[in-house]
Design a protein around this motif. Structure first.
Motif, PDB file in Angstrom:
ATOM      1  N   SER A 130       0.834  -1.191   0.000  1.00 34.16           N
ATOM      2  CA  SER A 130       0.000   0.000   0.000  1.00 34.16           C
ATOM      3  C   SER A 130       0.877   1.253   0.000  1.00 34.16           C
ATOM      4  O   SER A 130       2.075   1.191  -0.257  1.00 34.16           O
ATOM      5  CB  SER A 130      -0.929  -0.044   1.214  1.00 34.16           C
ATOM      6  OG  SER A 130      -1.937   0.905   1.109  1.00 34.16           O
ATOM      7  N   THR A 132      -3.946   4.735   0.994  1.00 34.09           N
ATOM      8  CA  THR A 132      -4.882   3.881   1.714  1.00 34.09           C
ATOM      9  C   THR A 132      -5.665   4.652   2.769  1.00 34.09           C
ATOM     10  O   THR A 132      -6.751   4.248   3.171  1.00 34.09           O
ATOM     11  CB  THR A 132      -4.134   2.708   2.388  1.00 34.09           C
ATOM     12  OG1 THR A 132      -5.088   1.743   2.871  1.00 34.09           O
ATOM     13  CG2 THR A 132      -3.292   3.172   3.561  1.00 34.09           C
ATOM     14  N   ILE A 175      -9.316  -8.174  -6.776  1.00 39.56           N
ATOM     15  CA  ILE A 175      -9.375  -7.280  -5.622  1.00 39.56           C
ATOM     16  C   ILE A 175     -10.807  -7.152  -5.119  1.00 39.56           C
ATOM     17  O   ILE A 175     -11.075  -7.199  -3.909  1.00 39.56           O
ATOM     18  CB  ILE A 175      -8.788  -5.906  -5.984  1.00 39.56           C
ATOM     19  CG1 ILE A 175      -7.291  -6.027  -6.263  1.00 39.56           C
ATOM     20  CG2 ILE A 175      -9.048  -4.895  -4.859  1.00 39.56           C
ATOM     21  CD1 ILE A 175      -6.683  -4.793  -6.872  1.00 39.56           C
ATOM     22  N   TRP A 186     -15.362  -3.210   0.122  1.00 38.34           N
ATOM     23  CA  TRP A 186     -14.666  -1.976  -0.216  1.00 38.34           C
ATOM     24  C   TRP A 186     -15.502  -1.099  -1.143  1.00 38.34           C
ATOM     25  O   TRP A 186     -16.230  -1.595  -2.010  1.00 38.34           O
ATOM     26  CB  TRP A 186     -13.341  -2.284  -0.904  1.00 38.34           C
ATOM     27  CG  TRP A 186     -12.263  -2.749   0.014  1.00 38.34           C
ATOM     28  CD1 TRP A 186     -12.384  -3.157   1.300  1.00 38.34           C
ATOM     29  CD2 TRP A 186     -10.877  -2.878  -0.322  1.00 38.34           C
ATOM     30  NE1 TRP A 186     -11.159  -3.527   1.797  1.00 38.34           N
ATOM     31  CE2 TRP A 186     -10.217  -3.366   0.826  1.00 38.34           C
ATOM     32  CE3 TRP A 186     -10.145  -2.645  -1.473  1.00 38.34           C
ATOM     33  CZ2 TRP A 186      -8.846  -3.615   0.848  1.00 38.34           C
ATOM     34  CZ3 TRP A 186      -8.772  -2.883  -1.458  1.00 38.34           C
ATOM     35  CH2 TRP A 186      -8.140  -3.360  -0.302  1.00 38.34           C
ATOM     36  N   ASP A 243     -11.699   2.576  -3.231  1.00 38.57           N
ATOM     37  CA  ASP A 243     -10.627   1.825  -2.584  1.00 38.57           C
ATOM     38  C   ASP A 243     -10.044   0.780  -3.526  1.00 38.57           C
ATOM     39  O   ASP A 243      -8.845   0.486  -3.466  1.00 38.57           O
ATOM     40  CB  ASP A 243     -11.133   1.172  -1.300  1.00 38.57           C
ATOM     41  CG  ASP A 243     -11.411   2.190  -0.217  1.00 38.57           C
ATOM     42  OD1 ASP A 243     -10.498   2.973   0.089  1.00 38.57           O
ATOM     43  OD2 ASP A 243     -12.526   2.216   0.303  1.00 38.57           O
ATOM     44  N   GLU A 296      -6.182   0.613  -4.603  1.00 36.15           N
ATOM     45  CA  GLU A 296      -5.394  -0.613  -4.518  1.00 36.15           C
ATOM     46  C   GLU A 296      -4.665  -0.892  -5.829  1.00 36.15           C
ATOM     47  O   GLU A 296      -3.487  -1.269  -5.835  1.00 36.15           O
ATOM     48  CB  GLU A 296      -6.298  -1.788  -4.143  1.00 36.15           C
ATOM     49  CG  GLU A 296      -5.561  -3.090  -3.881  1.00 36.15           C
ATOM     50  CD  GLU A 296      -4.901  -3.150  -2.519  1.00 36.15           C
ATOM     51  OE1 GLU A 296      -4.439  -4.239  -2.135  1.00 36.15           O
ATOM     52  OE2 GLU A 296      -4.835  -2.106  -1.825  1.00 36.15           O
ATOM     53  N   THR A 356      -1.779   1.622  -6.048  1.00 39.19           N
ATOM     54  CA  THR A 356      -0.670   1.403  -5.129  1.00 39.19           C
ATOM     55  C   THR A 356       0.104   0.130  -5.482  1.00 39.19           C
ATOM     56  O   THR A 356       1.328   0.090  -5.326  1.00 39.19           O
ATOM     57  CB  THR A 356      -1.156   1.338  -3.673  1.00 39.19           C
ATOM     58  OG1 THR A 356      -2.184   0.352  -3.543  1.00 39.19           O
ATOM     59  CG2 THR A 356      -1.703   2.677  -3.222  1.00 39.19           C
ATOM     60  N   THR A 358      -7.867  -5.055   6.496  1.00 36.84           N
ATOM     61  CA  THR A 358      -7.699  -3.612   6.284  1.00 36.84           C
ATOM     62  C   THR A 358      -8.937  -2.926   6.833  1.00 36.84           C
ATOM     63  O   THR A 358      -9.827  -2.502   6.094  1.00 36.84           O
ATOM     64  CB  THR A 358      -7.494  -3.296   4.793  1.00 36.84           C
ATOM     65  OG1 THR A 358      -6.525  -4.179   4.239  1.00 36.84           O
ATOM     66  CG2 THR A 358      -7.002  -1.867   4.597  1.00 36.84           C
TER      67      THR A 358
END
Length: 230
Positions: free
Chosen positions: A23, A27, A131, A138, A142, A146, A149, A213
């Motif tokens: 990350s 985040t 993801i 999420w 987000d 992700e 990142t 998370t």
């Protein structure tokens, strides 16, 4: 190594945010502004090998030393998630925040037999569908974070987790007043170790139903569990 940082707010109090592996500061896209609204100047780092920070070499001591070199000592609050929680715990005696929060910290990593830390490197190529499947709660933003990142993450950081495999790095005592915030349930800190942490003087709170998370899986639950600490 001095790390890349991102800041929200200009309050009189300082809060430090440290992300987990794979990350970076992005985040905290909701946490940073939420703390800024509470009067904090919020500083989030990109750990080495992540985001816009420099690359290698990678080791737990390196990650901790970078925090000390980059961040101001004496902040009112320091919060680290996963690898960031472990890293914060290794730097907290030198950073000396007034309070520390360890969000589902990576103080112990128990992988299946025959599986090594390199399994994390495989997530470098994770796509949107994977993801979303792994993180059904999420928000769409987000998932986008992700993907971004992961694109900026150096998977050579993953072997540093070998230092965690089979080890038990639970702190013997809190250096400063400390909250351990756990996912519910946590795959890193089981009930037995949570009880040990409580016996050692940590406050332990669980965000029931939240994934690892916590701040992205259940933002409202994440913030609620911080009451009294922020």
């Amino acid at each position: 190594m001095r790390l890349h940082t991102h800041t929200w707010g200009d309050g009189d109090r300082t809060a430090l945010l440290v992300h987990g592996i794979m990350s970076d500061h992005r985040t905290w896209r909701r946490v940073g502004p939420a703390l800024a609204e509470r009067g904090y100047r919020v500083i989030a780092v990109d750990l080495r090998g992540h985001g816009a920070s420099g690359r290698g070499p990678y080791g737990l001591a390196d990650f901790a030393d970078d925090l000390v070199e980059t961040l101001p000592a004496g902040a009112e609050l320091a919060l680290g998630h996963s690898l960031g929680g472990l890293t914060l715990s290794l730097a907290v005696e030198r950073l000396k925040p007034a309070r520390a929060v360890y969000s589902d910290p990576a103080w112990r990593l128990q992988l299946a037999e025959g599986v090594g830390p390199e399994v994390f490197a495989s997530f470098k190529s994770a796509g949107r569908e994977q993801i979303e499947a792994l993180n059904p709660r999420w928000e769409a933003a987000d998932v986008e974070v992700e993907l971004a990142t992961l694109a900026d993450w150096d998977p050579d950081t993953a072997p540093a987790l070998a230092e965690l495999t089979g080890a038990d790095l639970l702190p013997l005592a809190p250096v400063v007043p400390s909250l351990v915030q756990l996912a519910g349930p946590s795959f890193l800190i089981d009930e037995e170790r949570a009880a040990v942490l409580a016996e050692r003087g940590f406050e332990v709170r669980t965000v029931a139903g939240a994934g690892h998370t916590v701040h992205r899986d259940d933002f409202a639950g994440f913030m609620a569990s911080l009451e009294g600490w922020i």
